[in-house]
Design a protein around this motif. Structure first.
Motif, PDB file in Angstrom:
ATOM      1  N   LYS A 244       0.914  -1.282   0.017  1.00  0.00           N
ATOM      2  CA  LYS A 244      -0.012  -0.070   0.010  1.00  0.00           C
ATOM      3  C   LYS A 244       0.918   1.191   0.165  1.00  0.00           C
ATOM      4  CE  LYS A 244      -3.899   0.502   0.616  1.00  0.00           C
ATOM      5  NZ  LYS A 244      -4.954   0.654  -0.627  1.00  0.00           N
ATOM      6  N   GLU A 245       2.204   1.374   0.821  1.00  0.00           N
ATOM      7  CA  GLU A 245       2.664   2.591   0.875  1.00  0.00           C
ATOM      8  C   GLU A 245       3.539   2.721  -0.373  1.00  0.00           C
ATOM      9  OE1 GLU A 245       5.333   1.594   4.028  1.00  0.00           O
ATOM     10  OE2 GLU A 245       3.944   1.821   5.414  1.00  0.00           O
ATOM     11  N   GLU A 246       4.079   1.582  -1.071  1.00  0.00           N
ATOM     12  CA  GLU A 246       4.711   1.680  -2.711  1.00  0.00           C
ATOM     13  C   GLU A 246       3.614   1.844  -3.554  1.00  0.00           C
ATOM     14  OE1 GLU A 246       7.437  -1.378  -2.526  1.00  0.00           O
ATOM     15  OE2 GLU A 246       8.555  -0.666  -1.000  1.00  0.00           O
TER      16      GLU A 246
ATOM     17  N   GLY B 261       0.127 -12.813   5.497  1.00  0.00           N
ATOM     18  CA  GLY B 261      -1.085 -12.333   6.356  1.00  0.00           C
ATOM     19  C   GLY B 261      -2.215 -11.735   5.777  1.00  0.00           C
ATOM     20  N   LYS B 262      -2.253 -10.168   5.923  1.00  0.00           N
ATOM     21  CA  LYS B 262      -3.243  -9.396   5.577  1.00  0.00           C
ATOM     22  C   LYS B 262      -3.112  -9.326   4.002  1.00  0.00           C
ATOM     23  CE  LYS B 262      -5.581  -4.979   6.384  1.00  0.00           C
ATOM     24  NZ  LYS B 262      -5.455  -3.468   7.183  1.00  0.00           N
ATOM     25  N   LEU B 263      -2.370  -9.341   3.455  1.00  0.00           N
ATOM     26  CA  LEU B 263      -2.250  -9.220   1.918  1.00  0.00           C
ATOM     27  C   LEU B 263      -3.152 -10.310   1.324  1.00  0.00           C
ATOM     28  CD1 LEU B 263      -1.250  -7.864  -0.622  1.00  0.00           C
ATOM     29  CD2 LEU B 263       0.732  -9.428  -0.880  1.00  0.00           C
ATOM     30  N   VAL B 264      -3.117 -11.380   1.868  1.00  0.00           N
ATOM     31  CA  VAL B 264      -3.735 -12.663   1.441  1.00  0.00           C
ATOM     32  C   VAL B 264      -5.203 -12.388   1.611  1.00  0.00           C
ATOM     33  CG1 VAL B 264      -4.295 -15.210   1.490  1.00  0.00           C
ATOM     34  CG2 VAL B 264      -1.677 -14.343   1.741  1.00  0.00           C
ATOM     35  N   GLU B 265      -5.692 -12.135   2.799  1.00  0.00           N
ATOM     36  CA  GLU B 265      -6.922 -11.671   3.426  1.00  0.00           C
ATOM     37  C   GLU B 265      -7.542 -10.507   2.399  1.00  0.00           C
ATOM     38  OE1 GLU B 265      -7.110 -10.400   7.162  1.00  0.00           O
ATOM     39  OE2 GLU B 265      -5.944 -12.297   7.975  1.00  0.00           O
TER      40      GLU B 265
END
Length: 270
Positions: free
Chosen positions: A44-46, A237-241
């Motif tokens: 998200k940052e990049e 983690g959250k990326l997969v979600e």
């Protein structure tokens, strides 16, 4: 006695230094794990989701006549990235190098019809399945000897060596001839340098639709359909979600069906 206490003090200080160094190393390792677990925040940052793919596997990931990377998996990945609010950036590599590339953090995920199977799930994380297709056995039209998977015993099969299809060929006694992708496998069959290849039914049907005069035929089909998913490093983690949420939304609002029908003429999610 003074010397004894001085030596004791020196040893104590050394022990403290070594302990601190060891703790620092643990923090570093923990930091790397945390960095992988925080992959979603990094993406998200990049503003970029880096995706590993072959680019040689139509209709899933390949180059069109203008040399533009396209295909079913490419469009699915692009739509996922769009819903994450980031740009999709593809890095192309050979199938057998993709897993090492993911391990080395060259990509954030892989979009390349990677079959979901237990041995892979031990090392990698997968999204929810986004496509289902059966394996088919393909030979030259002149072939009279191979009519089923069992007939591969002692025959040469063109396969990506670490793929699900390569394992099926090996289990049926075939001698594997390593290839970089589907197109090369078909070329070897056309030139009769190999006897067969096992590959994805949808890929073969698309190829036959595009090249109606190609001298190949499907002689057998597996009973069990394989499911594929987008693949990640463990602890992503959250990326997969968030990717799973995007895939679910795409199916719910009809976007997935639209992409699917464009490439296959039907919904291939089940």
């Amino acid at each position: 006695m003074k010397r004894f206490f001085s030596l004791l003090a020196l040893l104590s200080v050394s022990a403290l230094i070594l302990t601190a160094c060891g703790t620092g190393g643990d923090k570093k390792n923990g930091g790397e794990q945390a960095g992988d677990a925080g992959l979603y925040d990094k993406v998200k940052e990049e503003g970029v989701l880096v995706i590993g793919t072959e680019g040689t596997y139509p209709p899933f990931t390949f180059h069109d006549e203008s040399n533009k990377l396209t295909g079913f998996d490419v469009e699915i990945a692009q739509e996922v990235a769009k819903r994450l609010g980031v740009k999709a950036e593809f890095k192309e590599t050979q199938w057998d190098a993709m897993f090492a590339g993911l391990d080395a953090k060259r990509f954030d995920m892989i979009a390349n019809q990677v079959g979901i199977k237990p041995e892979r799930e031990e090392k990698y994380a997968f999204s929810d399945p986004y496509i289902s297709s059966a394996a088919v056995l393909v030979t030259h039209k002149d072939n009279k000897d191979i009519k089923s998977f069992k007939d591969l015993e002692g025959k040469k099969a063109a396969q990506s060596l670490t793929s699900n299809y390569g394992e099926i060929a090996k289990e049926n006694g075939a001698e594997l001839v390593g290839v970089e992708g589907f197109t090369q496998a078909i070329d070897l069959i056309n030139s009769k340098r190999v006897d067969a290849t096992i590959n994805d039914k949808l890929s073969v049907l698309d190829f036959q639709n595009q090249r109606k005069n190609a001298p190949i035929q499907i002689v057998d089909e597996s009973k069990d359909a394989a499911q594929s998913g987008l693949m990640f490093r463990k602890d992503s983690g959250k990326l997969v979600e968030e990717v799973n949420k995007a895939l679910a939304e795409m199916k719910e609002d009809g976007t997935y069906k639209k992409i699917s029908e464009k490439w296959f003429g039907e919904d291939v999610s089940e």
